[in-house]
Design a protein around this motif. Structure first.
Motif, PDB file in Angstrom:
ATOM      1  N   ALA A   1       0.834  -1.112   0.112  1.00  0.00           N
ATOM      2  CA  ALA A   1       0.139   0.129  -0.055  1.00  0.00           C
ATOM      3  C   ALA A   1       0.857   1.245  -0.066  1.00  0.00           C
ATOM      4  O   ALA A   1       0.300   2.426  -0.371  1.00  0.00           O
ATOM      5  N   VAL A   2       1.949   0.998   0.320  1.00  0.00           N
ATOM      6  CA  VAL A   2       3.218   2.318   0.520  1.00  0.00           C
ATOM      7  C   VAL A   2       3.476   2.197  -0.942  1.00  0.00           C
ATOM      8  O   VAL A   2       3.842   3.389  -1.513  1.00  0.00           O
ATOM      9  N   ALA A   3       3.856   1.371  -1.412  1.00  0.00           N
ATOM     10  CA  ALA A   3       4.512   1.133  -2.711  1.00  0.00           C
ATOM     11  C   ALA A   3       3.694   1.635  -4.169  1.00  0.00           C
ATOM     12  O   ALA A   3       4.105   2.046  -5.260  1.00  0.00           O
ATOM     13  N   VAL A   4       2.299   1.570  -3.953  1.00  0.00           N
ATOM     14  CA  VAL A   4       1.526   1.882  -5.432  1.00  0.00           C
ATOM     15  C   VAL A   4       1.847   3.182  -5.606  1.00  0.00           C
ATOM     16  O   VAL A   4       2.016   4.108  -5.038  1.00  0.00           O
ATOM     17  N   GLY A   5       1.733   3.378  -7.341  1.00  0.00           N
ATOM     18  CA  GLY A   5       2.257   4.532  -7.826  1.00  0.00           C
ATOM     19  C   GLY A   5       1.250   5.385  -8.461  1.00  0.00           C
ATOM     20  O   GLY A   5       0.162   5.302  -8.458  1.00  0.00           O
ATOM     21  N   ALA A   6       1.523   6.002  -9.571  1.00  0.00           N
ATOM     22  CA  ALA A   6       0.842   6.996 -10.381  1.00  0.00           C
ATOM     23  C   ALA A   6       1.413   7.392 -11.453  1.00  0.00           C
ATOM     24  O   ALA A   6       2.624   6.928 -11.897  1.00  0.00           O
ATOM     25  N   PRO A   7       0.697   7.986 -12.332  1.00  0.00           N
ATOM     26  CA  PRO A   7       1.233   8.238 -13.799  1.00  0.00           C
ATOM     27  C   PRO A   7       2.563   9.506 -13.512  1.00  0.00           C
ATOM     28  O   PRO A   7       2.521  10.052 -12.671  1.00  0.00           O
ATOM     29  N   PRO A   8       3.448   9.150 -14.462  1.00  0.00           N
ATOM     30  CA  PRO A   8       4.675  10.163 -14.330  1.00  0.00           C
ATOM     31  C   PRO A   8       4.371  11.485 -14.771  1.00  0.00           C
ATOM     32  O   PRO A   8       5.319  12.181 -15.242  1.00  0.00           O
ATOM     33  N   THR A   9       3.315  11.893 -15.105  1.00  0.00           N
ATOM     34  CA  THR A   9       3.060  13.275 -15.354  1.00  0.00           C
ATOM     35  C   THR A   9       2.548  14.255 -14.231  1.00  0.00           C
ATOM     36  O   THR A   9       1.812  13.854 -13.520  1.00  0.00           O
ATOM     37  N   PRO A  10       3.233  15.457 -14.178  1.00  0.00           N
ATOM     38  CA  PRO A  10       2.951  16.094 -12.968  1.00  0.00           C
ATOM     39  C   PRO A  10       1.538  16.536 -13.029  1.00  0.00           C
ATOM     40  O   PRO A  10       1.145  16.972 -11.828  1.00  0.00           O
ATOM     41  N   SER A  11       0.826  16.769 -13.978  1.00  0.00           N
ATOM     42  CA  SER A  11      -0.375  17.379 -14.055  1.00  0.00           C
ATOM     43  C   SER A  11      -1.654  16.328 -13.570  1.00  0.00           C
ATOM     44  O   SER A  11      -2.621  16.948 -13.204  1.00  0.00           O
ATOM     45  N   ARG A  12      -1.033  15.021 -13.271  1.00  0.00           N
ATOM     46  CA  ARG A  12      -2.017  14.134 -12.748  1.00  0.00           C
ATOM     47  C   ARG A  12      -1.153  13.617 -11.606  1.00  0.00           C
ATOM     48  O   ARG A  12      -0.850  12.493 -11.981  1.00  0.00           O
TER      49      ARG A  12
ATOM     50  N   LEU B   1       9.172   7.486 -10.157  1.00  0.00           N
ATOM     51  CA  LEU B   1       8.947   6.099  -9.995  1.00  0.00           C
ATOM     52  C   LEU B   1       8.908   5.075 -11.104  1.00  0.00           C
ATOM     53  O   LEU B   1       8.271   5.326 -11.822  1.00  0.00           O
ATOM     54  N   ARG B   2      10.073   4.539 -11.234  1.00  0.00           N
ATOM     55  CA  ARG B   2      10.079   3.441 -12.172  1.00  0.00           C
ATOM     56  C   ARG B   2       9.395   2.180 -12.393  1.00  0.00           C
ATOM     57  O   ARG B   2       8.318   2.118 -13.553  1.00  0.00           O
ATOM     58  N   ARG B   3       9.163   1.626 -11.423  1.00  0.00           N
ATOM     59  CA  ARG B   3       8.456   0.129 -11.455  1.00  0.00           C
ATOM     60  C   ARG B   3       8.011  -0.206  -9.948  1.00  0.00           C
ATOM     61  O   ARG B   3       8.649   0.317  -9.008  1.00  0.00           O
ATOM     62  N   ILE B   4       6.867  -0.642  -9.844  1.00  0.00           N
ATOM     63  CA  ILE B   4       6.270  -1.036  -8.572  1.00  0.00           C
ATOM     64  C   ILE B   4       5.958  -2.615  -8.545  1.00  0.00           C
ATOM     65  O   ILE B   4       5.433  -3.133  -9.459  1.00  0.00           O
ATOM     66  N   ILE B   5       6.466  -3.243  -7.470  1.00  0.00           N
ATOM     67  CA  ILE B   5       6.046  -4.617  -7.203  1.00  0.00           C
ATOM     68  C   ILE B   5       5.548  -4.644  -6.008  1.00  0.00           C
ATOM     69  O   ILE B   5       5.922  -4.028  -4.641  1.00  0.00           O
ATOM     70  N   GLY B   6       4.167  -5.365  -5.805  1.00  0.00           N
ATOM     71  CA  GLY B   6       3.683  -5.646  -4.597  1.00  0.00           C
ATOM     72  C   GLY B   6       3.896  -7.220  -4.453  1.00  0.00           C
ATOM     73  O   GLY B   6       3.280  -8.086  -5.212  1.00  0.00           O
ATOM     74  N   VAL B   7       4.310  -7.634  -3.365  1.00  0.00           N
ATOM     75  CA  VAL B   7       4.383  -8.964  -2.833  1.00  0.00           C
ATOM     76  C   VAL B   7       3.315  -9.216  -1.752  1.00  0.00           C
ATOM     77  O   VAL B   7       3.324  -8.806  -0.811  1.00  0.00           O
ATOM     78  N   SER B   8       2.152 -10.141  -2.083  1.00  0.00           N
ATOM     79  CA  SER B   8       0.967 -10.138  -1.305  1.00  0.00           C
ATOM     80  C   SER B   8       0.573  -8.797  -0.826  1.00  0.00           C
ATOM     81  O   SER B   8       0.635  -8.353   0.112  1.00  0.00           O
ATOM     82  N   PRO B   9       0.435  -7.914  -1.639  1.00  0.00           N
ATOM     83  CA  PRO B   9       0.078  -6.505  -1.583  1.00  0.00           C
ATOM     84  C   PRO B   9      -1.126  -6.243  -1.026  1.00  0.00           C
ATOM     85  O   PRO B   9      -2.143  -6.674  -1.480  1.00  0.00           O
TER      86      PRO B   9
END
Length: 286
Positions: A94-105, A118-126
């Motif tokens: 839940a900490v790792a989840v990400g977002a679009p790489p554009t500052p407008s969103r 943020l390049r990539r996100i990995i959740g292990v049993s997230p």
């Protein structure tokens, strides 16, 4: 100004920088079983202790996923990392989840603070961004785990399919109790279980991999299909047949292979996945 710095350690000196965020029951030692076999030439891994755990057991709150994201970005700045990936186990997902790489969103917990980093996100049993509402006997069990070792043991046993040795369960409980502050442990539950911010991450462009153990009835592959794969535009899922909720301990080599293949897949460091990217559930990616 808060001068707190997440306690951490560095493993490797590779160009692809990766934070490793632990779950509810552990500090950064949750990743101990996988550390010896990581690709340290391609990656730099930094496991951290969140507030209330390990070397940060006495750190003040708030004990929330949002605060943890602030702490991670502050540590990235301190390390001089302009961009990075994040692995999060359970609550750490839940900490790792990400977002679009554009500052407008600026959706999500991390890229709302540092768009484009943020390049990539990995959740292990997230834990999903929708949280995990708990009530009745289940709610009492999880609430009681802050102070009762038997409740912690019951949760670990349940989420590993009831298949692990008693001595392992007992060891996991001892480590968990020693490496977490009871007050912070309870406060963290309110955050990861009770907060719903999935609308903030829906549509994210950041490649996001969920790794789910088939023996975990709580955060199963099916839960990941309903959540992770429906929210992240480039979401992927790997189901590990031999794992429950603690793949780092249960299937460490399989987990490393899946994680590092996914991290390499952006090809930006001159590397490519070791395997031919399979796209099938239960040993590949869905």
């Amino acid at each position: 100004m808060d001068s707190f710095v997440l306690p951490h350690e560095l493993h490797g000196d590779g160009a692809h920088r990766v934070f490793a965020v632990h779950g509810w029951f552990a500090d950064r030692s949750a990743y101990a079983a996988v550390l010896p076999d990581l690709d340290r030439a391609s990656f730099t891994y930094v496991p951290v202790d969140l507030r209330g755990y390990g070397e940060a057991a006495d750190a003040p709150g708030p004990y929330t996923t949002a605060r943890a994201a602030v702490d991670l970005v502050a540590l990235a700045d301190r390390l001089g990392w302009t961009e990075f990936s994040v692995i999060g186990h359970s609550k750490g997902g839940a900490v790792a989840v990400g977002a679009p790489p554009t500052p407008s969103r600026q959706w999500g917990r991390l890229l709302a603070l540092a768009p484009g980093r943020l390049r990539r996100i990995i959740g292990v049993s997230p834990v999903p961004a929708s949280g995990m509402p708990l009530s009745g006997e289940q709610g009492a069990l999880f609430t009681g785990a802050a102070h009762r070792a038997a409740d912690r043991r019951a949760i670990i046993d349940f989420t590993t399919g009831g298949r692990r040795p008693a001595a392992w369960l007992d060891r996991m409980v001892r480590l968990s109790s020693r490496r977490s502050d009871a007050k912070a442990f309870g406060a963290w539950l309110d955050s990861w279980a009770g907060e719903d911010f999935h609308t903030e991450v829906t549509g994210s462009e950041v490649p996001a991999l969920a790794v789910a153990g088939e023996l975990d009835p709580a955060l199963s592959p099916e839960v990941m299909r309903r959540t992770w794969l429906s929210w992240y535009r480039h979401g992927r899922l790997v189901a590990l047949p031999g794992a429950g909720h603690y793949a780092m301990d249960e299937t460490p080599l399989e987990l490393i292979r899946v994680v590092e293949d996914f991290l390499r897949a952006d090809g930006r460091d001159g590397t490519a996945p070791d395997g031919a990217g399979t796209d099938a559930d239960g040993g590949g990616v869905a």
